[in-house]
Write a protein that holds these residues in place. Structure first.
Motif, PDB file in Angstrom:
ATOM      1  N   LEU A  48      -9.873   1.231  -5.893  1.00 55.70           N
ATOM      2  CA  LEU A  48     -10.631   1.386  -7.128  1.00 55.70           C
ATOM      3  C   LEU A  48      -9.714   1.245  -8.323  1.00 55.70           C
ATOM      4  CD1 LEU A  48     -11.549   5.133  -7.673  1.00 55.70           C
ATOM      5  CD2 LEU A  48     -10.201   4.372  -5.762  1.00 55.70           C
ATOM      6  N   LEU A  49     -10.318   0.985  -9.462  1.00 51.68           N
ATOM      7  CA  LEU A  49      -9.522   0.840 -10.676  1.00 51.68           C
ATOM      8  C   LEU A  49      -9.714   2.041 -11.580  1.00 51.68           C
ATOM      9  CD1 LEU A  49     -10.042  -2.929 -11.655  1.00 51.68           C
ATOM     10  CD2 LEU A  49      -8.112  -1.888 -10.455  1.00 51.68           C
ATOM     11  N   TYR A  50      -8.593   2.533 -12.103  1.00 53.30           N
ATOM     12  CA  TYR A  50      -8.624   3.495 -13.192  1.00 53.30           C
ATOM     13  C   TYR A  50      -8.342   2.698 -14.461  1.00 53.30           C
ATOM     14  CZ  TYR A  50      -8.891   7.972 -10.696  1.00 53.30           C
ATOM     15  OH  TYR A  50      -9.307   9.054  -9.970  1.00 53.30           O
ATOM     16  N   TYR A  51      -8.743   3.244 -15.598  1.00 51.95           N
ATOM     17  CA  TYR A  51      -8.531   2.540 -16.857  1.00 51.95           C
ATOM     18  C   TYR A  51      -7.793   3.442 -17.830  1.00 51.95           C
ATOM     19  CZ  TYR A  51     -11.935  -0.673 -14.905  1.00 51.95           C
ATOM     20  OH  TYR A  51     -12.595  -1.546 -14.074  1.00 51.95           O
ATOM     21  N   LEU A  68      -5.568   0.041 -13.611  1.00 56.52           N
ATOM     22  CA  LEU A  68      -4.519   0.498 -12.693  1.00 56.52           C
ATOM     23  C   LEU A  68      -5.148   0.843 -11.352  1.00 56.52           C
ATOM     24  CD1 LEU A  68      -2.868   2.610 -15.472  1.00 56.52           C
ATOM     25  CD2 LEU A  68      -1.627   0.804 -14.238  1.00 56.52           C
ATOM     26  N   ILE A  69      -4.653   0.202 -10.313  1.00 59.53           N
ATOM     27  CA  ILE A  69      -5.286   0.352  -9.002  1.00 59.53           C
ATOM     28  C   ILE A  69      -4.948   1.696  -8.339  1.00 59.53           C
ATOM     29  CG2 ILE A  69      -3.437  -0.750  -7.664  1.00 59.53           C
ATOM     30  CD1 ILE A  69      -5.621  -2.164  -5.990  1.00 59.53           C
ATOM     31  N   ARG A  70      -5.898   2.207  -7.591  1.00 59.82           N
ATOM     32  CA  ARG A  70      -5.727   3.388  -6.754  1.00 59.82           C
ATOM     33  C   ARG A  70      -6.305   3.069  -5.385  1.00 59.82           C
ATOM     34  NH1 ARG A  70      -3.231   4.119 -10.619  1.00 59.82           N
ATOM     35  NH2 ARG A  70      -3.262   5.804 -12.139  1.00 59.82           N
ATOM     36  N   TRP A  71      -5.802   3.772  -4.374  1.00 54.36           N
ATOM     37  CA  TRP A  71      -6.362   3.610  -3.030  1.00 54.36           C
ATOM     38  C   TRP A  71      -6.924   4.956  -2.595  1.00 54.36           C
ATOM     39  CZ3 TRP A  71      -3.081   1.556   1.725  1.00 54.36           C
ATOM     40  CH2 TRP A  71      -3.908   1.470   2.852  1.00 54.36           C
ATOM     41  N   ASP A  72      -8.236   4.975  -2.404  1.00 53.05           N
ATOM     42  CA  ASP A  72      -8.871   6.197  -1.903  1.00 53.05           C
ATOM     43  C   ASP A  72      -8.863   6.127  -0.381  1.00 53.05           C
ATOM     44  OD1 ASP A  72     -10.195   8.534  -1.626  1.00 53.05           O
ATOM     45  OD2 ASP A  72     -12.085   7.850  -2.530  1.00 53.05           O
ATOM     46  N   HIS A  73      -7.771   6.632   0.180  1.00 52.57           N
ATOM     47  CA  HIS A  73      -7.536   6.504   1.619  1.00 52.57           C
ATOM     48  C   HIS A  73      -8.337   7.566   2.391  1.00 52.57           C
ATOM     49  CE1 HIS A  73      -5.284   6.483   5.410  1.00 52.57           C
ATOM     50  NE2 HIS A  73      -4.894   5.264   5.066  1.00 52.57           N
ATOM     51  N   PRO A  74      -9.018   7.151   3.486  1.00 56.44           N
ATOM     52  CA  PRO A  74      -9.860   8.110   4.222  1.00 56.44           C
ATOM     53  C   PRO A  74      -9.090   9.323   4.737  1.00 56.44           C
ATOM     54  CG  PRO A  74      -9.666   5.994   5.401  1.00 56.44           C
ATOM     55  CD  PRO A  74      -9.105   5.798   4.030  1.00 56.44           C
ATOM     56  N   PRO A  81      -0.297   3.509  -6.756  1.00 53.37           N
ATOM     57  CA  PRO A  81       0.185   2.137  -6.539  1.00 53.37           C
ATOM     58  C   PRO A  81       1.699   2.081  -6.327  1.00 53.37           C
ATOM     59  CG  PRO A  81      -0.459   2.478  -8.838  1.00 53.37           C
ATOM     60  CD  PRO A  81      -0.928   3.668  -8.071  1.00 53.37           C
ATOM     61  N   PHE A  82       2.419   3.058  -6.885  1.00 55.15           N
ATOM     62  CA  PHE A  82       3.868   3.092  -6.668  1.00 55.15           C
ATOM     63  C   PHE A  82       4.169   3.122  -5.167  1.00 55.15           C
ATOM     64  CE2 PHE A  82       4.588   4.992 -11.055  1.00 55.15           C
ATOM     65  CZ  PHE A  82       5.271   3.886 -11.522  1.00 55.15           C
ATOM     66  N   GLU A  83       3.291   3.787  -4.400  1.00 50.29           N
ATOM     67  CA  GLU A  83       3.524   3.867  -2.965  1.00 50.29           C
ATOM     68  C   GLU A  83       3.020   2.640  -2.202  1.00 50.29           C
ATOM     69  OE1 GLU A  83       1.907   7.284  -0.898  1.00 50.29           O
ATOM     70  OE2 GLU A  83       3.063   6.800   0.910  1.00 50.29           O
TER      71      GLU A  83
END
Ligand code: C2E
Ligand code: MG
Ligand code: MG
Ligand code: MG
Length: 291
Positions: A48-51, A68-74, A81-83
């Motif tokens: 998902l994207l944060y703004y 700025l991308i985020r990963w909503d990991h199950p 994103p740094f990771e």
């Protein structure tokens, strides 16, 4: 995973008979799980994207947003994103992920555009994307697809990506010809900075947060910041200050001719619903002050 374990034990040289400890094993397991999950993440819409609002420092108005991308990991929840961006780059997934980011950001900016809200949307571009021959076509097709004004899209590229100055020049020219804006991200942290500014035409230079952090307490950092703002006005690019956290930093920047910025002082990156609220508030404020 086995490769990574091997790498760690090699790095230890003489002590390579020592197997990696639990903490290192956890890190490797997590990295492995993340890497294995990238395909699923794309298919299942786990990204998902944060703004983060980009602000005109003098008028205090939002003129744009950085996606700025985020990963909503199950399993792990929201991941930075740094990771996972470095993992995606290494595993060869950054092109489809980058494509998803451009698509999603343009789709959202086009929605705002339809609501009469003209927000510049900035997207981060990684090295492999920028070096991909199909990149310009992807950007062009996406703009057409969503009927987004090209000038509303800004592509953020770091200096390190532009090491091959000639190839970068050609890519930037092509992007310019379709009308998108380009910026150099994290400026000052790479090493061929001035060379790049001299040989390619870019619209914005983002002064890295580390300079903003230090400029009020370190006089040589202050000089560097003033100098780059000066160069910007001579070479016709605008400066954007990254990571503004204090009002005194804004004051310094305005005083020396940097008029755009972003940072926690204004807002952290926000999920879409919250970004929408912030935009709505601003629209109401601007409307009421117009009467
Ligand atoms: P960046 O492009 O330099 O983005 C700025 C980072 O600084 C963001 O971290 C943002 O949340 C953070 N930041 C902004 N203002 C402040 C502040 O006032 N104080 C502090 N401490 N931090 C602030 P984030 O969102 O974790 O992103 C980290 C990096 O990941 C980005 O750095 C960018 O290089 C990369 N990234 C993010 N999204 C994408 C993407 O869609 N594609 C690619 N290739 N890279 C991305
Ligand atoms: Mg950026
Ligand atoms: Mg940056
Ligand atoms: Mg940065």
């Amino acid at each position: 995973n086995a490769d990574a374990a091997m790498y760690l034990s090699k790095k230890r040289g003489r002590n390579n008979y020592q197997f990696y400890n639990n903490e290192e094993k956890d890190i490797l397991d997590r990295k492995f799980i993340l890497e294995q999950g990238l395909t699923r993440a794309l298919l299942n819409n786990e990204f998902l994207l944060y703004y983060q609002p980009k602000v005109d420092l003098e008028t205090n108005t939002i003129y744009g947003a950085e996606a700025l991308i985020r990963w909503d990991h199950p399993e792990y929840g929201l991941i930075s994103p740094f990771e996972f961006i470095p993992i995606a780059e290494e595993a060869g997934y950054i092109i489809p992920i980058g494509k998803w980011v451009i698509e999603s950001a343009c789709k959202q900016a086009a929605l705002w555009q339809k609501q009469g809200i003209s927000l510049n949307i900035a997207v981060n571009v990684s090295a492999k994307q920028f070096q991909d021959k199909r990149f310009v076509k992807i950007v062009e097709d996406t703009l057409n697809n969503y009927q987004l004004a090209p000038g509303l899209l800004e592509l953020e590229i770091t200096e390190s990506v532009m090491q091959d100055v000639e190839e970068s020049y050609s890519m930037l020219q092509q992007l310019k010809s379709i009308g998108v804006k380009t910026s150099i991200d994290d400026f000052g942290t790479g090493y061929s900075s001035l060379n790049i500014l001299n040989s390619v035409s870019i619209d914005y230079v983002k002064i890295d947060k580390s300079f903003i952090d230090d400029m009020l307490t370190n006089s040589s950092t202050a000089s560097l910041v003033k100098t780059i703002i000066q160069i910007g006005s001579n070479l016709n690019f605008e400066l954007i200050a990254e990571g503004i956290e204090q009002e005194s930093q804004t004051n310094f920047l305005i005083q020396h001719g940097c008029h755009l910025g972003q940072g926690y002082l204004y807002s952290p990156p926000l999920p879409l619903e919250e970004m929408d609220k912030v935009i709505q508030k601003q629209q109401e404020r601007l409307l009421s002050s117009a009467f």
